[in-house]
Design a protein around this motif. Structure first.
Motif, PDB file in Angstrom:
ATOM      1  N   VAL A 117      67.571  70.609  70.469  1.00  0.00           N
ATOM      2  CA  VAL A 117      68.506  69.758  71.203  1.00  0.00           C
ATOM      3  C   VAL A 117      67.749  68.734  72.034  1.00  0.00           C
ATOM      4  O   VAL A 117      68.089  67.532  72.068  1.00  0.00           O
ATOM      5  N   GLU A 118      66.711  69.194  72.716  1.00  0.00           N
ATOM      6  CA  GLU A 118      65.907  68.288  73.544  1.00  0.00           C
ATOM      7  C   GLU A 118      65.276  67.190  72.691  1.00  0.00           C
ATOM      8  O   GLU A 118      65.275  66.013  73.073  1.00  0.00           O
ATOM      9  N   TYR A 119      64.751  67.564  71.537  1.00  0.00           N
ATOM     10  CA  TYR A 119      64.096  66.584  70.670  1.00  0.00           C
ATOM     11  C   TYR A 119      65.089  65.548  70.157  1.00  0.00           C
ATOM     12  O   TYR A 119      64.840  64.336  70.214  1.00  0.00           O
ATOM     13  N   LEU A 120      66.219  66.015  69.666  1.00  0.00           N
ATOM     14  CA  LEU A 120      67.206  65.095  69.110  1.00  0.00           C
ATOM     15  C   LEU A 120      67.815  64.195  70.178  1.00  0.00           C
ATOM     16  O   LEU A 120      68.144  63.035  69.910  1.00  0.00           O
ATOM     17  N   ALA A 121      67.967  64.719  71.383  1.00  0.00           N
ATOM     18  CA  ALA A 121      68.553  63.920  72.464  1.00  0.00           C
ATOM     19  C   ALA A 121      67.665  62.731  72.826  1.00  0.00           C
ATOM     20  O   ALA A 121      68.159  61.697  73.300  1.00  0.00           O
ATOM     21  N   LYS A 122      66.365  62.865  72.592  1.00  0.00           N
ATOM     22  CA  LYS A 122      65.425  61.808  72.964  1.00  0.00           C
ATOM     23  C   LYS A 122      65.019  60.930  71.777  1.00  0.00           C
ATOM     24  O   LYS A 122      64.559  59.805  71.966  1.00  0.00           O
ATOM     25  N   SER A 123      65.151  61.446  70.570  1.00  0.00           N
ATOM     26  CA  SER A 123      64.647  60.741  69.400  1.00  0.00           C
ATOM     27  C   SER A 123      65.585  59.612  68.973  1.00  0.00           C
ATOM     28  O   SER A 123      66.808  59.719  69.087  1.00  0.00           O
ATOM     29  N   GLU A 124      65.003  58.534  68.453  1.00  0.00           N
ATOM     30  CA  GLU A 124      65.778  57.451  67.858  1.00  0.00           C
ATOM     31  C   GLU A 124      65.659  57.456  66.343  1.00  0.00           C
ATOM     32  O   GLU A 124      66.217  56.582  65.669  1.00  0.00           O
ATOM     33  N   GLU A 125      64.965  58.443  65.796  1.00  0.00           N
ATOM     34  CA  GLU A 125      64.743  58.510  64.356  1.00  0.00           C
ATOM     35  C   GLU A 125      65.982  59.039  63.642  1.00  0.00           C
ATOM     36  O   GLU A 125      66.788  59.781  64.216  1.00  0.00           O
ATOM     37  N   ARG A 126      66.121  58.648  62.381  1.00  0.00           N
ATOM     38  CA  ARG A 126      67.195  59.162  61.530  1.00  0.00           C
ATOM     39  C   ARG A 126      66.589  59.725  60.257  1.00  0.00           C
ATOM     40  O   ARG A 126      65.518  59.305  59.817  1.00  0.00           O
ATOM     41  N   TRP A 127      67.307  60.679  59.653  1.00  0.00           N
ATOM     42  CA  TRP A 127      66.815  61.350  58.453  1.00  0.00           C
ATOM     43  C   TRP A 127      67.893  61.375  57.379  1.00  0.00           C
ATOM     44  O   TRP A 127      69.087  61.293  57.668  1.00  0.00           O
ATOM     45  N   VAL A 174      70.038  76.192  63.950  1.00  0.00           N
ATOM     46  CA  VAL A 174      71.498  76.129  63.848  1.00  0.00           C
ATOM     47  C   VAL A 174      72.117  77.488  64.145  1.00  0.00           C
ATOM     48  O   VAL A 174      73.213  77.580  64.710  1.00  0.00           O
ATOM     49  N   TRP A 175      71.436  78.552  63.775  1.00  0.00           N
ATOM     50  CA  TRP A 175      71.938  79.898  64.038  1.00  0.00           C
ATOM     51  C   TRP A 175      71.834  80.263  65.514  1.00  0.00           C
ATOM     52  O   TRP A 175      72.628  81.042  66.026  1.00  0.00           O
ATOM     53  N   PHE A 176      70.854  79.691  66.216  1.00  0.00           N
ATOM     54  CA  PHE A 176      70.547  80.130  67.578  1.00  0.00           C
ATOM     55  C   PHE A 176      70.887  79.097  68.644  1.00  0.00           C
ATOM     56  O   PHE A 176      70.471  79.260  69.792  1.00  0.00           O
ATOM     57  N   THR A 177      71.629  78.051  68.294  1.00  0.00           N
ATOM     58  CA  THR A 177      71.956  76.998  69.248  1.00  0.00           C
ATOM     59  C   THR A 177      73.455  76.756  69.237  1.00  0.00           C
ATOM     60  O   THR A 177      74.085  76.731  68.177  1.00  0.00           O
ATOM     61  N   ASP A 178      74.008  76.549  70.393  1.00  0.00           N
ATOM     62  CA  ASP A 178      75.442  76.284  70.516  1.00  0.00           C
ATOM     63  C   ASP A 178      75.806  75.094  69.621  1.00  0.00           C
ATOM     64  O   ASP A 178      75.279  73.991  69.811  1.00  0.00           O
ATOM     65  N   PRO A 179      76.678  75.277  68.644  1.00  0.00           N
ATOM     66  CA  PRO A 179      77.013  74.168  67.742  1.00  0.00           C
ATOM     67  C   PRO A 179      77.650  72.986  68.452  1.00  0.00           C
ATOM     68  O   PRO A 179      77.556  71.848  67.974  1.00  0.00           O
ATOM     69  N   ARG A 180      78.273  73.212  69.602  1.00  0.00           N
ATOM     70  CA  ARG A 180      78.866  72.102  70.346  1.00  0.00           C
ATOM     71  C   ARG A 180      77.796  71.149  70.870  1.00  0.00           C
ATOM     72  O   ARG A 180      78.055  69.966  71.088  1.00  0.00           O
ATOM     73  N   GLU A 181      76.582  71.673  71.077  1.00  0.00           N
ATOM     74  CA  GLU A 181      75.475  70.841  71.543  1.00  0.00           C
ATOM     75  C   GLU A 181      74.681  70.260  70.374  1.00  0.00           C
ATOM     76  O   GLU A 181      74.325  69.075  70.385  1.00  0.00           O
ATOM     77  N   LEU A 182      74.386  71.106  69.377  1.00  0.00           N
ATOM     78  CA  LEU A 182      73.455  70.705  68.325  1.00  0.00           C
ATOM     79  C   LEU A 182      74.092  69.846  67.241  1.00  0.00           C
ATOM     80  O   LEU A 182      73.514  68.839  66.808  1.00  0.00           O
ATOM     81  N   LEU A 183      75.276  70.217  66.773  1.00  0.00           N
ATOM     82  CA  LEU A 183      75.842  69.524  65.611  1.00  0.00           C
ATOM     83  C   LEU A 183      76.128  68.041  65.857  1.00  0.00           C
ATOM     84  O   LEU A 183      75.855  67.210  64.977  1.00  0.00           O
ATOM     85  N   PRO A 184      76.676  67.638  67.004  1.00  0.00           N
ATOM     86  CA  PRO A 184      76.881  66.192  67.214  1.00  0.00           C
ATOM     87  C   PRO A 184      75.568  65.409  67.202  1.00  0.00           C
ATOM     88  O   PRO A 184      75.528  64.272  66.732  1.00  0.00           O
ATOM     89  N   LEU A 185      74.496  66.015  67.711  1.00  0.00           N
ATOM     90  CA  LEU A 185      73.200  65.348  67.701  1.00  0.00           C
ATOM     91  C   LEU A 185      72.677  65.197  66.279  1.00  0.00           C
ATOM     92  O   LEU A 185      72.135  64.147  65.908  1.00  0.00           O
ATOM     93  N   ILE A 186      72.821  66.245  65.479  1.00  0.00           N
ATOM     94  CA  ILE A 186      72.403  66.144  64.079  1.00  0.00           C
ATOM     95  C   ILE A 186      73.207  65.069  63.368  1.00  0.00           C
ATOM     96  O   ILE A 186      72.646  64.235  62.638  1.00  0.00           O
ATOM     97  N   ARG A 187      74.505  65.067  63.560  1.00  0.00           N
ATOM     98  CA  ARG A 187      75.366  64.044  62.943  1.00  0.00           C
ATOM     99  C   ARG A 187      74.863  62.647  63.267  1.00  0.00           C
ATOM    100  O   ARG A 187      74.774  61.790  62.395  1.00  0.00           O
TER     101      ARG A 187
END
Length: 217
Positions: A100-110, A120-133
């Motif tokens: 989450v910390e990495y994605l919140a700061k990164s401007e890169e896309r994949w 994904v198994w160990f992180t609240d999806p409400r925090e992680l999934l929007p960042l991945i999207r």
């Protein structure tokens, strides 16, 4: 160091003792069973990928050796050291950080983001999934795998490390049925969500939940 990092350090130390030789890693694995389940084709044909929680680094290294531009993040310093010792020359980038910390700061896309028994198994999806999207290219794929939820046990599930005595170290897992994951991902803005359980090679053994989703913009 966070409690989570301490727990994953312990896991990484034990995993390193059981890891196969790099020369024997000849495939991408989604399941906990060797030579079982689908291939990296689940990711489509990405040029760039991010693995959140790379663990042993085997999957990331396999993709890198196929010519894919791979970045992997993991919050365990021990895991990062082990993977750099093991796979430092494979071409993938392995970074010590929390997803989450990495994605919140990164401007890169994949083109694809994946997790195999990882963040994904160990992180609240409400925090992680929007960042991945927000970090996927148009048409990009999110794919992840982990054990299926136990019947009737859904949402965040806490577990202590090493039983019920000793230092208070614990992790949270986020467990949902395939249908629940489908709803969560659609609500987060993903499309074409496929979620199912891959049966174990031995009848009656624990299977593997595999989820794939895309974004269109």
């Amino acid at each position: 160091m966070t409690v989570e990092a301490e727990v994953w350090n312990t896991y990484a130390e034990s995993k390193a003792k059981r890891s196969p030789s790099p020369d024997t890693v000849q495939s991408f694995r989604w399941t906990q069973y060797p030579e079982h389940g689908p291939t990296e084709a689940v990711l489509g044909d990405p040029k760039t990928v991010l693995e959140v929680g790379f663990g042993s680094g085997d999957n990331a290294a396999y993709l890198a050796r196929q010519g894919v531009d791979v970045t992997g993040v993991d919050l365990s310093p021990v895991a990062v050291k082990n993977v750099l010792d093991r796979w430092g020359g494979c071409g993938a980038r392995f970074i010590e950080t929390e997803a989450v910390e990495y994605l919140a700061k990164s401007e890169e896309r994949w083109d694809a983001v994946y997790s195999v028994f990882g963040a994904v198994w160990f992180t609240d999806p409400r925090e992680l999934l929007p960042l991945i999207r927000d970090h996927l290219n148009p048409g990009g794929v999110l794919a992840f795998a982990h054990p299926p939820a136990i019947d009737g046990c859904y949402g965040p599930q806490g577990m202590y490390k090493g039983g019920f005595a000793g230092p208070r170290q614990f992790l949270r897992r986020y467990c949902y049925t395939p249908e629940m994951w489908r709803g969560i991902l659609l609500h987060t803005g993903f499309m074409d969500v496929e979620a199912s359980v891959i049966e174990a090679p031995e009848p009656g053994h624990i299977g593997t939940l595999l989820v794939q989703a895309r974004i269109t913009h």
